[in-house]
Design a protein around this motif. Structure first.
Motif, PDB file in Angstrom:
ATOM      1  N   MET A   1      27.359   6.326  -0.088  1.00  0.00           N
ATOM      2  CA  MET A   1      25.780   5.605   0.380  1.00  0.00           C
ATOM      3  C   MET A   1      24.676   6.202   1.797  1.00  0.00           C
ATOM      4  O   MET A   1      23.481   6.335   1.339  1.00  0.00           O
ATOM      5  CB  MET A   1      26.074   3.966   0.726  1.00  0.00           C
ATOM      6  CG  MET A   1      24.742   3.451   1.250  1.00  0.00           C
ATOM      7  SD  MET A   1      24.981   1.883   1.495  1.00  0.00           S
ATOM      8  CE  MET A   1      25.621   1.438   3.016  1.00  0.00           C
TER       9      MET A   1
ATOM     10  N   GLU B   1      14.834   7.370  -5.428  1.00  0.00           N
ATOM     11  CA  GLU B   1      14.830   8.097  -6.386  1.00  0.00           C
ATOM     12  C   GLU B   1      13.809   8.261  -6.776  1.00  0.00           C
ATOM     13  O   GLU B   1      12.842   7.538  -6.688  1.00  0.00           O
ATOM     14  CB  GLU B   1      15.195   7.957  -7.685  1.00  0.00           C
ATOM     15  CG  GLU B   1      17.179   7.692  -7.561  1.00  0.00           C
ATOM     16  CD  GLU B   1      17.601   7.405  -8.814  1.00  0.00           C
ATOM     17  OE1 GLU B   1      17.571   7.739 -10.575  1.00  0.00           O
ATOM     18  OE2 GLU B   1      18.340   6.268  -8.914  1.00  0.00           O
TER      19      GLU B   1
ATOM     20  N   ALA C   1      23.414   9.606   0.540  1.00  0.00           N
ATOM     21  CA  ALA C   1      22.312   9.248  -0.271  1.00  0.00           C
ATOM     22  C   ALA C   1      20.960   8.955   0.332  1.00  0.00           C
ATOM     23  O   ALA C   1      19.882   8.615  -0.147  1.00  0.00           O
ATOM     24  CB  ALA C   1      22.724   8.574  -1.728  1.00  0.00           C
ATOM     25  N   GLN C   2      21.127   8.320   1.725  1.00  0.00           N
ATOM     26  CA  GLN C   2      19.884   7.523   2.277  1.00  0.00           C
ATOM     27  C   GLN C   2      18.991   9.289   2.931  1.00  0.00           C
ATOM     28  O   GLN C   2      19.990   9.221   3.527  1.00  0.00           O
ATOM     29  CB  GLN C   2      19.886   6.754   2.861  1.00  0.00           C
ATOM     30  CG  GLN C   2      20.581   4.745   2.273  1.00  0.00           C
ATOM     31  CD  GLN C   2      21.037   4.455   3.245  1.00  0.00           C
ATOM     32  OE1 GLN C   2      21.818   4.330   4.294  1.00  0.00           O
ATOM     33  NE2 GLN C   2      21.079   3.188   3.221  1.00  0.00           N
TER      34      GLN C   2
ATOM     35  N   HIS D   1      20.303  14.500  -1.764  1.00  0.00           N
ATOM     36  CA  HIS D   1      20.788  14.159  -1.235  1.00  0.00           C
ATOM     37  C   HIS D   1      21.389  15.061  -0.135  1.00  0.00           C
ATOM     38  O   HIS D   1      20.754  16.439   0.139  1.00  0.00           O
ATOM     39  CB  HIS D   1      22.772  14.821  -1.851  1.00  0.00           C
ATOM     40  CG  HIS D   1      22.931  13.159  -3.857  1.00  0.00           C
ATOM     41  ND1 HIS D   1      23.434  12.516  -3.432  1.00  0.00           N
ATOM     42  CD2 HIS D   1      21.849  13.849  -4.612  1.00  0.00           C
ATOM     43  CE1 HIS D   1      23.635  12.091  -4.055  1.00  0.00           C
ATOM     44  NE2 HIS D   1      23.670  12.886  -5.274  1.00  0.00           N
TER      45      HIS D   1
ATOM     46  N   ARG E   1      13.572   2.908  -5.711  1.00  0.00           N
ATOM     47  CA  ARG E   1      14.134   2.648  -4.389  1.00  0.00           C
ATOM     48  C   ARG E   1      16.152   1.561  -4.278  1.00  0.00           C
ATOM     49  O   ARG E   1      15.959   0.931  -5.100  1.00  0.00           O
ATOM     50  CB  ARG E   1      14.009   1.978  -3.404  1.00  0.00           C
ATOM     51  CG  ARG E   1      13.346   0.314  -3.087  1.00  0.00           C
ATOM     52  CD  ARG E   1      12.501   0.364  -2.239  1.00  0.00           C
ATOM     53  NE  ARG E   1      12.015  -1.198  -2.115  1.00  0.00           N
ATOM     54  CZ  ARG E   1      11.907  -1.881  -1.043  1.00  0.00           C
ATOM     55  NH1 ARG E   1      11.712  -1.378   0.051  1.00  0.00           N
ATOM     56  NH2 ARG E   1      11.827  -2.695  -2.003  1.00  0.00           N
TER      57      ARG E   1
ATOM     58  N   THR F   1      18.804   4.313  -0.300  1.00  0.00           N
ATOM     59  CA  THR F   1      18.483   5.202  -0.911  1.00  0.00           C
ATOM     60  C   THR F   1      17.198   5.550  -2.137  1.00  0.00           C
ATOM     61  O   THR F   1      16.482   4.279  -2.641  1.00  0.00           O
ATOM     62  CB  THR F   1      19.582   5.068  -2.373  1.00  0.00           C
ATOM     63  OG1 THR F   1      20.608   5.213  -1.290  1.00  0.00           O
ATOM     64  CG2 THR F   1      20.181   6.508  -3.405  1.00  0.00           C
TER      65      THR F   1
ATOM     66  N   LEU G   1      17.118  12.805  -6.893  1.00  0.00           N
ATOM     67  CA  LEU G   1      17.453  12.734  -6.398  1.00  0.00           C
ATOM     68  C   LEU G   1      18.550  12.617  -5.011  1.00  0.00           C
ATOM     69  O   LEU G   1      18.865  13.308  -4.815  1.00  0.00           O
ATOM     70  CB  LEU G   1      19.040  11.270  -6.397  1.00  0.00           C
ATOM     71  CG  LEU G   1      19.864  10.565  -5.293  1.00  0.00           C
ATOM     72  CD1 LEU G   1      18.997   9.532  -4.692  1.00  0.00           C
ATOM     73  CD2 LEU G   1      21.487   9.713  -6.480  1.00  0.00           C
TER      74      LEU G   1
END
Length: 361
Positions: A50, A153, A53-54, A33, A75, A151, A31
């Motif tokens: 939020m 991953e 993390a996008q 950041h 996502r 977001t 993920l």
């Protein structure tokens, strides 16, 4: 998955990513950041959590002779109660710096936000796959720009030829911080956000710390910028502080000085550009806070209204006009000892005439 290729699975590692300040390993994969762990630990705001993390401006970069690439991701898409689903996030493909494809995200979780309370509920979903085929059969640099507003991953990377991390091209690093306009908000795709357009045209490596609703002069963001490599730094601030009615003039000026002082602790001579807010009609001379317009929400339209009283401006309530004046004053004062500090009036980028001709959606 298609079966006509002999797929090679490459372990996803941080050295395949550009534009992220930290990478968290989750139960699914990686993920990205845009704030380091120490800054995230000091943050208590759900919107910033939020936003950072996008992966706005974050891209997967590698060298390969592959003609086909598959990327599995999990996502988290954001929708609003009572409104049609938002468009799926997009992945932009660049080959040797040239646009070469685009794919929609699939599967994933959905975070449904109630605008009346800002409460959110997550509906889990499956891992999805984006696929690019027909790439030139030669060694090349491949970039996959991740969705700027979901977001994401990273679960698995598959190609039909080996992958190695792309070499450092020696390009200068541009470190930028701003609000939702820098984050990309409702931009068409991850390379259509303005910092990506500018970085690609300028031939620089972008680190985009544009956080929707969260350009608040947070000290932990300043420390993250202090500690990040940079050859050019820009800070665009003001609108979110008015949106949230977060400060008065008494606190705003010292907060700007403190933010700049912290950046300068790590980058004493790096060119640093302070940019004031672009035109926003509702807050030019009316303070915040900003709130969703309930009548328009009832009609299925998301618009906002200024809730402050202009009569309170002399008592220190902030408007965009006041903020521009204060930022210009601060830069003029500091530039006497800091010749690498510069100011750009946001109205020169997007002013009242621009708003009339090209209103923001």
């Amino acid at each position: 998955m298609h079966t006509e290729h002999d797929w090679i699975t490459t372990t996803l590692t941080a050295d395949l990513l550009r534009g992220a300040l930290d990478v968290e390993r989750t139960e699914h994969g990686l993920l990205p950041h845009r704030l380091p762990a120490r800054a995230r630990a000091q943050n208590t705001n759900a919107q910033l959590a939020m936003a950072e993390a996008q992966p706005s401006g974050v891209r997967l970069v590698f060298r390969t002779a592959a003609t086909a690439v598959e990327l599995d991701t999990l996502r988290t898409k954001r929708d609003y109660t009572g409104f049609p689903p938002r468009p799926d996030g997009l992945y932009d493909l660049l080959v040797d710096g040239v646009p070469a494809g685009r794919a929609e995200g699939t599967g994933g979780n959905v975070l449904t936000v109630d605008l009346a309370t800002w409460a959110g509920e997550v509906t889990p979903g499956p891992v999805g796959t984006v696929r690019f085929t027909g790439l030139p059969a030669r060694e090349k640099d491949v970039e996959i720009w991740l969705p700027h507003n979901e977001t994401t991953e990273l679960v698995a990377l598959r190609t039909d030829a080996p992958v190695t991390p792309a070499a450092d091209r020696g390009r200068r690093v541009w470190l930028h911080h701003g609000s939702s306009i820098s984050h990309g908000s409702d931009a068409a795709s991850p390379t259509a956000i303005w910092p990506a357009i500018a970085a690609l045209r300028g031939g620089v490596e972008l680190v985009n710390l544009g956080f929707g609703g969260s350009a608040m002069l947070d000290p932990f963001t300043a420390r993250a910028m202090r500690d990040a490599p940079a050859d050019l730094i820009s800070v665009k601030t003001g609108i979110n502080i008015v949106n949230a009615d977060a400060m008065r003039l008494r606190a705003f000026g010292p907060a700007v000085h403190g933010f700049l002082d912290t950046i300068r602790d790590g980058h004493p001579d790096t060119p640093l550009l302070l940019v004031s807010p672009i035109h926003c009609a509702i807050h030019e001379d009316t303070p915040g806070p900003t709130a969703p317009d309930s009548e328009e929400i009832g009609k299925g339209r998301l618009t906002f209204a200024a809730m402050g009283d202009p009569a309170e401006t002399p008592a220190g309530k902030l408007t965009l006009t006041v903020i521009r004046e204060e930022l210009a004053r601060i830069v003029e004062q500091r530039a006497a000892d800091d010749p690498n500090l510069h100011y750009l009036d946001g109205l020169a980028l997007y002013g009242p005439k621009d708003a009339a001709a090209h209103p923001l959606p």
